[in-house]
Design an enzyme around this catalytic site. Sequence first.
Site, PDB file in Angstrom:
ATOM      1  N   ARG A 163       0.827  -1.196   0.000  1.00  0.00           N
ATOM      2  CA  ARG A 163       0.000   0.000   0.000  1.00  0.00           C
ATOM      3  C   ARG A 163       0.869   1.257   0.000  1.00  0.00           C
ATOM      4  NH1 ARG A 163      -5.870  -1.197   2.409  1.00  0.00           N
ATOM      5  NH2 ARG A 163      -6.279   0.640   1.217  1.00  0.00           N
ATOM      6  N   CYS A 164       1.848   1.252  -0.871  1.00  0.00           N
ATOM      7  CA  CYS A 164       2.741   2.402  -0.955  1.00  0.00           C
ATOM      8  C   CYS A 164       3.670   2.241  -2.135  1.00  0.00           C
ATOM      9  CB  CYS A 164       3.534   2.499   0.331  1.00  0.00           C
ATOM     10  SG  CYS A 164       5.242   2.963   0.149  1.00  0.00           S
ATOM     11  N   GLU A 198      -3.767   3.465  -1.564  1.00  0.00           N
ATOM     12  CA  GLU A 198      -2.841   3.387  -0.448  1.00  0.00           C
ATOM     13  C   GLU A 198      -2.699   4.682   0.328  1.00  0.00           C
ATOM     14  OE1 GLU A 198       0.763   4.011  -3.579  1.00  0.00           O
ATOM     15  OE2 GLU A 198      -0.068   2.090  -3.059  1.00  0.00           O
TER      16      GLU A 198
END
Length: 785
Positions: free
Chosen positions: A368-369, A739
């Site tokens: 999520r990044c 994200e």
Amino acid sequence: MAVQEEKPGWLGKSVRRIEDDRFIVGRGNYVDDVVLPGMLHMAVLRSPVAHAKINSIDTSRAEALEGVVAVVTGELLAQHNLAWMPTLSGDTQAVLATDKVRMQGQEVACVIAEDAYIAHDALELIEVDYEQLPVITTPQAALEPGAPVIRDDKEGQTDNRIYHWEAGDEQATEQAFAQADRVVSLATHYPRCHPAPLECCGCVADVNPATGKATIWMTSQAPHVHRTVFALVAGLPEQNIQIISPDIGGGFGNKVPVYPGYVVATAASLLIGRPVKWIEDRTGNLISTGFARDFHMEGELALTDEGKMLGLRVRMLSDQGYAYADAQPSKFKAGLFHIVGGSYDLAATHVVTDGAYTNKAPGGVAYRCSFRVTEASFFIERLVQTAAYELGIDPAELRRRNFIRADQFPYTSATGFIYDSGNYEPALDLALEKVGYDELRAEQKRLREEEGRLIGIGLASFTEVVGAGPSKNFDILGIKMFDSAELRVHPTGKAILKLGVKTQGQGHETTFAQIVAHELGIPPQDILVQHGDTDNTPYGLGTYASRSTPTAGAATAVVARKLRDKAREIAAHLLEASPEDLEWDWNRFYVKGSPDQSKTIQEIAFAAYTDLPEGMEHGLEGVNYYDPPNMTYPFGSYAVVVEIDRGTGKWEVRRVVAVDDCGVRINPMIVEGQIMGGLTEGYAMAAMELITFDEDGNCLGSNFVDYLLPSSWETPNFELHETVTPSPHHPIGAKGVGESATVGSPAAFVNAVVDALAHVGVRNFEMPVTPDKVWEKLVEVGLAE
Ligand code: CDP
């Protein structure tokens, strides 16, 4: 490309998720649901120690067990040149260990058997003679002179350093610091964590001995890239490889890398001539597959007395595990920290990053990044909060004084990203208004002074960068980053949309259908969205780092517009008008000035196969490979209110107000779900999640009793709000969002706990902020004994 004007339609509607119908009745189709005739089962023997020389592996007793078909070792794979494989960052990683094991949980051998129980039983009969070696569990120790070289298999590798990158302008930054009235510093660690999807990894590999075709069902977030990697690494012809990524129970970046289990199962199926299934267990997943974060960060902010930020210096050291495997498609030097200045107008920045090998699992996945923005965002938001206390300026006010202004976009950051758009102050204002900031500050003071209660208000104003490509700047192992959509409208006006990206729960089957509906007026329930089967979808780079909407979402809009152009020609033919005299209205073309003379998209679709203008090709279909001109830059401001219990050190979340701006929202309900998931993950990092190791390299977070995921019981309530700043280059003005909240929220939670104690000089807590850490601090500052 101009952003379309808003019109009544399917954008911005909380359409119920089409895919949920099959999930709710238990008719999802996951890798473990795949059962093939004659299928064998594979189990993986993992190293119990973190660093050791392998003197010998005796597989004879395992091979003799009834039902065992084969035992695969690194030695066997080496004969086929498959003992090592490339990582996403171009390093190498062992498929099965040959010379040494370099982390606990490393794959050492695989048993292939008639059923999964026999395969697992046989693991205990394999005898491995390990000669233990000194273990390195921190990057600092790894870079000490004389530290044992972990990757001595690599020619020319004489220490444990992987990279040293610098970005920004060192000299200009030094000058900025020389002019500063105040310098504020912070050192902290963003700990190692795990994406921990509900479904672990797995595959069913079926190499047909007659045709040579390899069909591989695989938990893959990037099936097309995996097909190409298989073709390049194993030398299999690419047309003979079909990767099918069926329903996936969460990915979060964990399912982007190629794991040894996939490779061994495929090699075993090739050698044995029968399908082979491998399903990873939870401990295997937690200790061996792609972790995230693990960055040690320190830096300083140069400011004037009035709180104007002049310059930023940051030094980062990352613990990469035993292989450099970051999902890091940026070709920029130190691209991962190009957004290190967050939402602030910083004229001078200098960033230094180093990466080191340790005896831990590799990873650095896009949990999520993208590009490690989470770490960078956490650091700048913690540093700004620290500066606010040091300068005695309200944390909201300090942010406001330094935001990049709306009229500065597109904005080139001091280290090189060009932020496409932003409007930060309204997002912060809305968060402050919704949380009741001024009253809260007054209440905080009153409760502290009158009742000794410790309330904290934490802020974070983040900027995220998502949607890789453009292809000129981004690639994975040389495969340029773009994405695709193929759309075909059938004669009855129903459609099939095939995507290069792959959903793992984000709801693409609904939102991408909404984009087509918005462009062509075909209702979402009349559109079948297909993804994940490489024989059946156009080439794409996969789903991670919130790239689907900015890339394949754009491709979907563009291909739908291509079809609308053809539909105009057909409608003109049907209406005996000239194409220029037609007007598009939501789902039909009508003759300008005569709205009754019209043809709907469904009528036009039928004519595309039955009644065409002279010389026109039949059908209504097309494909678009979309190479975005830039990334998109979602942002937001979060406000978190906590109260610390002075009797225990436990902190409780009172309020979480989240304002997110991801441009135009396709499906607000799905966006809110994404944000709630991200906020939960941010809270989890701040409060409890941590993968840690003892000094022998034993992983202490190998199950869900030790690795704490928050359940709905612990998870706070979230109050969600939005501002809308469309991306100027995306066809429908959307920015990715998947994200954002994970990137933005950990700092807000930690800032809130720090804020509760800022008046007694507390400036930092290391994540996770457990009650014992807070308790220790309460005692230290005399608020508890
Ligand atoms: O790549 P990934 O799907 O993980 O991330 P994303 O592109 O940010 O999208 C996550 C989900 O939110 C998808 O279903 C998107 O279509 C949806 N979304 C939306 O409805 N509106 C936006 N502006 C952004 C995403």
